[in-house]
Motif scaffolding. Sequence first.
Motif, PDB file in Angstrom:
ATOM      1  N   ARG A  39       0.830  -1.204   0.000  1.00  0.00           N
ATOM      2  CA  ARG A  39       0.000   0.000   0.000  1.00  0.00           C
ATOM      3  C   ARG A  39       0.874   1.268   0.000  1.00  0.00           C
ATOM      4  O   ARG A  39       0.601   2.224  -0.713  1.00  0.00           O
ATOM      5  CB  ARG A  39      -0.937  -0.022   1.231  1.00  0.00           C
ATOM      6  CG  ARG A  39      -1.739   1.243   1.444  1.00  0.00           C
ATOM      7  CD  ARG A  39      -2.651   1.535   0.262  1.00  0.00           C
ATOM      8  NE  ARG A  39      -3.456   2.726   0.468  1.00  0.00           N
ATOM      9  CZ  ARG A  39      -3.815   3.561  -0.507  1.00  0.00           C
ATOM     10  NH1 ARG A  39      -3.462   3.329  -1.756  1.00  0.00           N
ATOM     11  NH2 ARG A  39      -4.546   4.615  -0.244  1.00  0.00           N
ATOM     12  N   ARG A  47       1.441   9.068  -6.404  1.00  0.00           N
ATOM     13  CA  ARG A  47       1.611  10.510  -6.135  1.00  0.00           C
ATOM     14  C   ARG A  47       2.820  11.079  -6.881  1.00  0.00           C
ATOM     15  O   ARG A  47       2.812  12.237  -7.294  1.00  0.00           O
ATOM     16  CB  ARG A  47       1.687  10.752  -4.619  1.00  0.00           C
ATOM     17  CG  ARG A  47       0.271  10.762  -4.058  1.00  0.00           C
ATOM     18  CD  ARG A  47       0.108  10.536  -2.616  1.00  0.00           C
ATOM     19  NE  ARG A  47      -1.324  10.664  -2.311  1.00  0.00           N
ATOM     20  CZ  ARG A  47      -2.249   9.713  -2.596  1.00  0.00           C
ATOM     21  NH1 ARG A  47      -1.884   8.567  -3.148  1.00  0.00           N
ATOM     22  NH2 ARG A  47      -3.534   9.913  -2.332  1.00  0.00           N
ATOM     23  N   THR A  83      -4.988   5.678 -10.394  1.00  0.00           N
ATOM     24  CA  THR A  83      -5.260   4.239 -10.326  1.00  0.00           C
ATOM     25  C   THR A  83      -3.970   3.492 -10.070  1.00  0.00           C
ATOM     26  O   THR A  83      -2.877   3.965 -10.439  1.00  0.00           O
ATOM     27  CB  THR A  83      -5.927   3.720 -11.626  1.00  0.00           C
ATOM     28  OG1 THR A  83      -6.316   2.356 -11.444  1.00  0.00           O
ATOM     29  CG2 THR A  83      -5.006   3.808 -12.831  1.00  0.00           C
ATOM     30  N   HIS A  84      -4.090   2.334  -9.404  1.00  0.00           N
ATOM     31  CA  HIS A  84      -2.926   1.444  -9.253  1.00  0.00           C
ATOM     32  C   HIS A  84      -3.396   0.008  -9.152  1.00  0.00           C
ATOM     33  O   HIS A  84      -4.463  -0.285  -8.614  1.00  0.00           O
ATOM     34  CB  HIS A  84      -2.053   1.818  -8.060  1.00  0.00           C
ATOM     35  CG  HIS A  84      -2.756   2.465  -6.894  1.00  0.00           C
ATOM     36  ND1 HIS A  84      -3.765   1.863  -6.191  1.00  0.00           N
ATOM     37  CD2 HIS A  84      -2.576   3.673  -6.316  1.00  0.00           C
ATOM     38  CE1 HIS A  84      -4.165   2.667  -5.218  1.00  0.00           C
ATOM     39  NE2 HIS A  84      -3.472   3.792  -5.276  1.00  0.00           N
ATOM     40  N   GLU A 147     -15.593   1.438 -12.027  1.00  0.00           N
ATOM     41  CA  GLU A 147     -14.667   2.190 -11.173  1.00  0.00           C
ATOM     42  C   GLU A 147     -14.354   3.544 -11.805  1.00  0.00           C
ATOM     43  O   GLU A 147     -14.281   4.567 -11.118  1.00  0.00           O
ATOM     44  CB  GLU A 147     -13.365   1.405 -10.964  1.00  0.00           C
ATOM     45  CG  GLU A 147     -13.529   0.062 -10.266  1.00  0.00           C
ATOM     46  CD  GLU A 147     -13.787   0.177  -8.782  1.00  0.00           C
ATOM     47  OE1 GLU A 147     -14.722   0.898  -8.399  1.00  0.00           O
ATOM     48  OE2 GLU A 147     -13.063  -0.465  -8.006  1.00  0.00           O
ATOM     49  N   LYS A 151     -15.058   7.189 -10.219  1.00  0.00           N
ATOM     50  CA  LYS A 151     -13.972   8.166 -10.008  1.00  0.00           C
ATOM     51  C   LYS A 151     -14.228   9.471 -10.770  1.00  0.00           C
ATOM     52  O   LYS A 151     -13.685  10.511 -10.406  1.00  0.00           O
ATOM     53  CB  LYS A 151     -12.636   7.565 -10.429  1.00  0.00           C
ATOM     54  CG  LYS A 151     -12.161   6.452  -9.511  1.00  0.00           C
ATOM     55  CD  LYS A 151     -10.840   5.919 -10.038  1.00  0.00           C
ATOM     56  CE  LYS A 151     -10.411   4.660  -9.349  1.00  0.00           C
ATOM     57  NZ  LYS A 151      -9.157   4.151  -9.935  1.00  0.00           N
TER      58      LYS A 151
HETATM   59  C1  LIG Z   1     -12.585   3.947  -4.580  1.00  0.00           C
HETATM   60  C2  LIG Z   1     -12.531   2.884  -5.632  1.00  0.00           C
HETATM   61  C3  LIG Z   1     -13.306   3.370  -6.860  1.00  0.00           C
HETATM   62  C4  LIG Z   1     -11.061   2.639  -6.044  1.00  0.00           C
HETATM   63  O1  LIG Z   1     -10.947   1.775  -7.142  1.00  0.00           O
HETATM   64  P1  LIG Z   1      -9.962   0.504  -7.124  1.00  0.00           P
HETATM   65  O2  LIG Z   1     -10.070  -0.178  -8.444  1.00  0.00           O
HETATM   66  O3  LIG Z   1     -10.254  -0.297  -5.906  1.00  0.00           O
HETATM   67  O4  LIG Z   1      -8.521   1.079  -6.924  1.00  0.00           O
HETATM   68  P2  LIG Z   1      -7.585   1.945  -7.896  1.00  0.00           P
HETATM   69  O5  LIG Z   1      -6.203   1.608  -7.538  1.00  0.00           O
HETATM   70  O6  LIG Z   1      -7.934   1.848  -9.329  1.00  0.00           O
HETATM   71  O7  LIG Z   1      -7.892   3.449  -7.435  1.00  0.00           O
HETATM   72  C5  LIG Z   1      -7.506   3.879  -6.184  1.00  0.00           C
HETATM   73  C6  LIG Z   1      -7.585   5.377  -6.181  1.00  0.00           C
HETATM   74  O8  LIG Z   1      -8.926   5.799  -6.408  1.00  0.00           O
HETATM   75  C7  LIG Z   1      -9.035   7.104  -5.877  1.00  0.00           C
HETATM   76  N1  LIG Z   1     -10.298   7.226  -5.173  1.00  0.00           N
HETATM   77  C8  LIG Z   1     -10.639   6.682  -3.985  1.00  0.00           C
HETATM   78  N2  LIG Z   1     -11.891   7.068  -3.653  1.00  0.00           N
HETATM   79  C9  LIG Z   1     -12.328   7.862  -4.649  1.00  0.00           C
HETATM   80  C10 LIG Z   1     -13.537   8.568  -4.879  1.00  0.00           C
HETATM   81  N3  LIG Z   1     -14.551   8.553  -4.004  1.00  0.00           N
HETATM   82  N4  LIG Z   1     -13.655   9.307  -6.009  1.00  0.00           N
HETATM   83  C11 LIG Z   1     -12.642   9.361  -6.902  1.00  0.00           C
HETATM   84  N5  LIG Z   1     -11.452   8.695  -6.740  1.00  0.00           N
HETATM   85  C12 LIG Z   1     -11.320   7.963  -5.621  1.00  0.00           C
HETATM   86  C13 LIG Z   1      -7.866   7.328  -4.923  1.00  0.00           C
HETATM   87  O9  LIG Z   1      -6.982   8.251  -5.524  1.00  0.00           O
HETATM   88  C14 LIG Z   1      -7.223   5.954  -4.851  1.00  0.00           C
HETATM   89  O10 LIG Z   1      -5.808   5.963  -4.734  1.00  0.00           O
HETATM   90  P3  LIG Z   1      -5.106   6.411  -3.363  1.00  0.00           P
HETATM   91  O11 LIG Z   1      -5.902   5.803  -2.255  1.00  0.00           O
HETATM   92  O12 LIG Z   1      -3.720   5.906  -3.479  1.00  0.00           O
HETATM   93  O13 LIG Z   1      -5.189   7.931  -3.355  1.00  0.00           O
HETATM   94  C15 LIG Z   1     -13.151   1.543  -5.142  1.00  0.00           C
HETATM   95  O14 LIG Z   1     -12.333   0.961  -4.162  1.00  0.00           O
HETATM   96  C16 LIG Z   1     -14.531   1.714  -4.536  1.00  0.00           C
HETATM   97  O15 LIG Z   1     -14.707   2.081  -3.389  1.00  0.00           O
HETATM   98  N6  LIG Z   1     -15.574   1.395  -5.315  1.00  0.00           N
HETATM   99  C17 LIG Z   1     -16.932   1.425  -4.807  1.00  0.00           C
HETATM  100  C18 LIG Z   1     -17.761   2.450  -5.514  1.00  0.00           C
HETATM  101  C19 LIG Z   1     -17.897   2.131  -6.963  1.00  0.00           C
HETATM  102  O16 LIG Z   1     -16.956   1.807  -7.623  1.00  0.00           O
HETATM  103  N7  LIG Z   1     -19.109   2.225  -7.469  1.00  0.00           N
HETATM  104  C20 LIG Z   1     -19.336   1.926  -8.839  1.00  0.00           C
HETATM  105  C21 LIG Z   1     -20.376   2.892  -9.354  1.00  0.00           C
HETATM  106  S1  LIG Z   1     -20.941   2.430 -10.959  1.00  0.00           S
END
Ligand SMILES: CC(C)(COP(=O)(O)OP(=O)(O)OC[C@H]1O[C@@H](n2cnc3c(N)ncnc32)[C@H](O)[C@@H]1OP(=O)(O)O)[C@@H](O)C(=O)NCCC(=O)NCCS
Length: 224
Positions: A39, A47, A83-84, A147, A151
């Motif tokens: 993490r 960043r 994203t990561h 996702e 975002k």
């Molecule tokens: C937050 C979320 C979208 C992250 O996606 P992920 O595929 O798990 O992880 P990724 O590595 O691609 O992205 C992580 C980054 O997303 C960003 N992120 C987190 N929450 C966010 C939000 N509410 N809005 C925008 N970006 C967000 C952050 O920058 C994070 O990186 P960091 O923690 O190092 O700063 C996911 O964990 C989540 O909570 N999803 C539930 C909500 C959702 O996706 N609904 C679908 C609607 S159709």
Amino acid sequence: MLSRLLPGGVAVVECRSDPPQAELYPQEAALVRNAVEKRRKEFTTVRHCARRALSRLGLPHAPVLPDRHGAPCWPPMLVGSLTHCDGYRAAALAHATELRMLGIDAEPHVPLPDGVLDAIARPAERSWIRSAPPGTHWDRLLFSAKESVYKAWYPYTGQRLEFTEAEVRFHPSGVFTARLMPRRSAPAPDRGQAPDLSGRWLVGDGLAFTAIAVAGSVDAQQAP
Ligand SMILES: CC(C)(COP(=O)(O)OP(=O)(O)OC[C@H]1O[C@@H](n2cnc3c(N)ncnc32)[C@H](O)[C@@H]1OP(=O)(O)O)[C@@H](O)C(=O)NCCC(=O)NCCS
């Protein structure tokens, strides 16, 4: 890869490894002080990508801190997304005078774990995937597209969105559309009905990528 999915004005910086020179501001470091190494590395490298993207836009470096729901907070009048996943980190940033919404996502191009598709997909999406062209893990792309939708949508509206509140349709040409059905009325700058979003997708180097960029400007008062 992601830069191929986004308009020219978007600064996209990608990293395939974790550069040793990547550093955190003290406020950022405090957030991952007790996190596991994986993490800490993804948080630090993404960043680093974001700061290089700021430089490309001609802007000074700044900490990238999360809001209460984890969304990255950008300097005024910018939109951006991070994203990561294993072996890949990326940041995309643009001037809020050019884009209103920006969301990116990368995932390993492998099938979703058992049970996940049922949790995230709407019936029409599941039905389409059953007869979709072979060779692509559409379940994983669907997850990634949702996702990216989240975002893009959350930073613009301040509104969270469940997986089943968007219905995604893929076009094998590399485009997808997402019909949004938020249960709460949007406290968004747009008001009214949630817009359909359109994005682009790509599979390559063992990864699945999706991105959404919505043109138009966020004015200074509306910017989060
Ligand atoms: C937050 C979320 C979208 C992250 O996606 P992920 O595929 O798990 O992880 P990724 O590595 O691609 O992205 C992580 C980054 O997303 C960003 N992120 C987190 N929450 C966010 C939000 N509410 N809005 C925008 N970006 C967000 C952050 O920058 C994070 O990186 P960091 O923690 O190092 O700063 C996911 O964990 C989540 O909570 N999803 C539930 C909500 C959702 O996706 N609904 C679908 C609607 S159709």
